[in-house]
Design a protein around this motif. Structure first.
Motif, PDB file in Angstrom:
ATOM      1  N   GLU A   1      71.282 -61.676 -23.884  1.00 44.92           N
ATOM      2  CA  GLU A   1      72.461 -62.542 -23.854  1.00 44.92           C
ATOM      3  C   GLU A   1      72.238 -63.812 -24.670  1.00 44.92           C
ATOM      4  O   GLU A   1      73.145 -64.278 -25.379  1.00 44.92           O
ATOM      5  CB  GLU A   1      72.785 -62.903 -22.406  1.00 44.92           C
ATOM      6  CG  GLU A   1      74.176 -63.463 -22.189  1.00 44.92           C
ATOM      7  CD  GLU A   1      75.266 -62.433 -22.362  1.00 44.92           C
ATOM      8  OE1 GLU A   1      76.395 -62.840 -22.707  1.00 44.92           O
ATOM      9  OE2 GLU A   1      75.000 -61.227 -22.180  1.00 44.92           O
TER      10      GLU A   1
ATOM     11  N   GLU B   1      74.977 -67.996  -7.477  1.00 47.94           N
ATOM     12  CA  GLU B   1      73.902 -67.185  -8.056  1.00 47.94           C
ATOM     13  C   GLU B   1      72.675 -67.170  -7.153  1.00 47.94           C
ATOM     14  O   GLU B   1      72.113 -66.109  -6.857  1.00 47.94           O
ATOM     15  CB  GLU B   1      73.528 -67.716  -9.441  1.00 47.94           C
ATOM     16  CG  GLU B   1      72.236 -67.163 -10.023  1.00 47.94           C
ATOM     17  CD  GLU B   1      72.247 -65.658 -10.191  1.00 47.94           C
ATOM     18  OE1 GLU B   1      71.153 -65.058 -10.128  1.00 47.94           O
ATOM     19  OE2 GLU B   1      73.337 -65.078 -10.365  1.00 47.94           O
TER      20      GLU B   1
ATOM     21  N   ALA C   1      67.823 -58.845 -19.671  1.00 49.69           N
ATOM     22  CA  ALA C   1      69.257 -59.115 -19.790  1.00 49.69           C
ATOM     23  C   ALA C   1      69.519 -60.520 -20.322  1.00 49.69           C
ATOM     24  O   ALA C   1      70.397 -60.730 -21.168  1.00 49.69           O
ATOM     25  CB  ALA C   1      69.922 -58.938 -18.421  1.00 49.69           C
ATOM     26  N   THR C   2      68.724 -61.479 -19.856  1.00 51.57           N
ATOM     27  CA  THR C   2      68.904 -62.866 -20.295  1.00 51.57           C
ATOM     28  C   THR C   2      68.530 -63.043 -21.758  1.00 51.57           C
ATOM     29  O   THR C   2      69.232 -63.724 -22.513  1.00 51.57           O
ATOM     30  CB  THR C   2      68.055 -63.812 -19.426  1.00 51.57           C
ATOM     31  OG1 THR C   2      68.453 -63.665 -18.058  1.00 51.57           O
ATOM     32  CG2 THR C   2      68.260 -65.261 -19.850  1.00 51.57           C
TER      33      THR C   2
ATOM     34  N   THR D   1      77.787 -66.371 -20.556  1.00 50.64           N
ATOM     35  CA  THR D   1      76.400 -66.583 -20.949  1.00 50.64           C
ATOM     36  C   THR D   1      75.676 -67.469 -19.942  1.00 50.64           C
ATOM     37  O   THR D   1      74.526 -67.209 -19.563  1.00 50.64           O
ATOM     38  CB  THR D   1      76.326 -67.214 -22.354  1.00 50.64           C
ATOM     39  OG1 THR D   1      76.993 -66.354 -23.289  1.00 50.64           O
ATOM     40  CG2 THR D   1      74.882 -67.401 -22.792  1.00 50.64           C
TER      41      THR D   1
ATOM     42  N   GLN E   1      70.360 -66.948 -13.989  1.00 52.65           N
ATOM     43  CA  GLN E   1      69.637 -65.976 -13.164  1.00 52.65           C
ATOM     44  C   GLN E   1      68.127 -66.209 -13.255  1.00 52.65           C
ATOM     45  O   GLN E   1      67.386 -65.872 -12.333  1.00 52.65           O
ATOM     46  CB  GLN E   1      69.963 -64.552 -13.611  1.00 52.65           C
ATOM     47  CG  GLN E   1      71.384 -64.135 -13.302  1.00 52.65           C
ATOM     48  CD  GLN E   1      71.725 -62.763 -13.870  1.00 52.65           C
ATOM     49  OE1 GLN E   1      71.137 -62.314 -14.840  1.00 52.65           O
ATOM     50  NE2 GLN E   1      72.687 -62.096 -13.255  1.00 52.65           N
TER      51      GLN E   1
ATOM     52  N   THR F   1      76.670 -60.821  -9.689  1.00 49.45           N
ATOM     53  CA  THR F   1      77.622 -60.743 -10.795  1.00 49.45           C
ATOM     54  C   THR F   1      79.041 -60.596 -10.261  1.00 49.45           C
ATOM     55  O   THR F   1      79.975 -61.244 -10.741  1.00 49.45           O
ATOM     56  CB  THR F   1      77.292 -59.557 -11.716  1.00 49.45           C
ATOM     57  OG1 THR F   1      75.983 -59.727 -12.250  1.00 49.45           O
ATOM     58  CG2 THR F   1      78.294 -59.462 -12.865  1.00 49.45           C
TER      59      THR F   1
ATOM     60  N   GLU G   1      79.995 -54.969 -20.719  1.00 53.62           N
ATOM     61  CA  GLU G   1      80.665 -56.253 -20.903  1.00 53.62           C
ATOM     62  C   GLU G   1      82.167 -56.134 -20.665  1.00 53.62           C
ATOM     63  O   GLU G   1      82.793 -57.072 -20.169  1.00 53.62           O
ATOM     64  CB  GLU G   1      80.391 -56.792 -22.308  1.00 53.62           C
ATOM     65  CG  GLU G   1      78.974 -57.334 -22.489  1.00 53.62           C
ATOM     66  CD  GLU G   1      78.869 -58.267 -23.676  1.00 53.62           C
ATOM     67  OE1 GLU G   1      79.610 -58.039 -24.661  1.00 53.62           O
ATOM     68  OE2 GLU G   1      78.057 -59.197 -23.621  1.00 53.62           O
TER      69      GLU G   1
ATOM     70  N   VAL H   1      74.562 -65.540 -16.849  1.00 55.54           N
ATOM     71  CA  VAL H   1      73.393 -64.678 -17.050  1.00 55.54           C
ATOM     72  C   VAL H   1      72.109 -65.502 -17.112  1.00 55.54           C
ATOM     73  O   VAL H   1      71.107 -65.171 -16.474  1.00 55.54           O
ATOM     74  CB  VAL H   1      73.548 -63.840 -18.336  1.00 55.54           C
ATOM     75  CG1 VAL H   1      72.250 -63.074 -18.633  1.00 55.54           C
ATOM     76  CG2 VAL H   1      74.705 -62.864 -18.197  1.00 55.54           C
TER      77      VAL H   1
ATOM     78  N   MET I   1      65.959 -58.877 -15.279  1.00 58.23           N
ATOM     79  CA  MET I   1      66.739 -60.069 -15.604  1.00 58.23           C
ATOM     80  C   MET I   1      66.233 -60.782 -16.852  1.00 58.23           C
ATOM     81  O   MET I   1      67.006 -61.372 -17.599  1.00 58.23           O
ATOM     82  CB  MET I   1      66.745 -61.030 -14.413  1.00 58.23           C
ATOM     83  CG  MET I   1      67.490 -60.521 -13.182  1.00 58.23           C
ATOM     84  SD  MET I   1      69.265 -60.277 -13.485  1.00 58.23           S
ATOM     85  CE  MET I   1      69.325 -58.505 -13.822  1.00 58.23           C
TER      86      MET I   1
END
Length: 269
Positions: A203, A15, A199-200, A45, A51, A26, A106, A48, A196
């Motif tokens: 998630e 990462e 997105a995090t 998870t 990140q 990814t 996904e 993500v 990010m």
């Protein structure tokens, strides 16, 4: 060292190495799951959330920029407000499209062949864009026109296909609109923060129970976070200097080689 902790550390390294390079973090994490043989679904998870370690590296390295923008906002400085507006405009398409297509995205995360093909196609695209470059009109993030920022934001959405690379799409989009290499790279770093974080957060809310009862827990996330942070600090420092002098062609050739090798391996299994 047990195999579980080794996987945590290796994924943190992957990462940190790939988040800001135009090679797709990814995509590399998906291919790593195939190569190392662990259950990718159990680590989705984790991949993500760590990140955020890489994102923290941007905040630490560019803290003066963010401090100046924050104080400028309070002082009603036009340049600071413009900087924030540019980032928000570029972030908007991924926020809207990402939410709308979340389930479809996904589904693609479980398709390593898509990653391999995207690596190859993306590498070719970088070579083509690099060859077409002539002159640059914009040499600072706050000088990028709002229309260009929105356009770069839509181009970033291509990275919803695993293997495309968020940073790669953002940087190539910026270059094609006349932004110089160093500014394009830094714009990609800054845009990663809201992208990010969004997105995090999504998630973590969706899969919060997995972090308390699943195979991957908060301690694993903490280790992965620290590893990705340290590695990303090093990568960002080296990356900006490299692309300013040599451009992005080396990353394109790496993508083509890695994607071809991965596709051959996946088809031959």
């Amino acid at each position: 060292m047990d195999s579980h902790l080794l996987t945590v550390i290796l994924l943190g390294i992957v990462e940190g190495l790939t988040e800001f390079l135009p090679v797709s973090s990814t995509g590399h994490l998906i291919l790593a799951s195939e190569l190392l043989g662990y259950n990718a679904a159990e680590w989705a998870t984790f991949n993500v959330i760590i990140q955020l370690g890489a994102i923290l590296a941007v905040v630490v390295l560019y803290w003066r920029t963010f401090w100046n923008v924050a104080t400028g906002l309070l002082a009603r400085d036009g340049g600071s407000w413009r900087f924030v507006g540019i980032l928000l405009l570029a972030f908007l398409p991924s926020a809207v499209i990402g939410l709308a297509l979340h389930s479809k995205i996904e589904e693609m995360l479980g398709a390593p062949k898509i990653v391999a093909v995207a690596l190859i196609v993306g590498g070719i695209a970088i070579l083509v864009i690099e060859r077409m470059l002539s002159s640059f009109r914009y040499h600072a993030v706050d000088r990028i026109p709002f229309s260009h920022a929105l356009g770069i934001g839509f181009i970033q959405c291509l990275a919803m296909i695993p293997g495309v690379s968020r940073s790669g799409a953002t940087i190539m989009g910026a270059l094609s609109m006349g932004v110089d290499r160093r500014t394009a790279a830094e714009f990609s770093f800054f845009l990663a923060i809201p992208t990010m974080l969004g997105a995090t957060t999504l998630e973590m809310v969706k899969n919060r129970h997995e972090l308390t009862s699943g195979a991957v827990n908060w301690a694993d996330v903490g280790v992965g976070f620290v590893v990705s942070f340290v590695v990303a600090i090093i990568v960002i420092k080296l990356f900006v200097g490299w692309v300013s002098r040599r451009g992005f062609a080396s990353f394109a050739w790496y993508r083509i080689a890695a994607g071809t090798a991965a596709l051959i391996w996946l088809l031959a299994r």
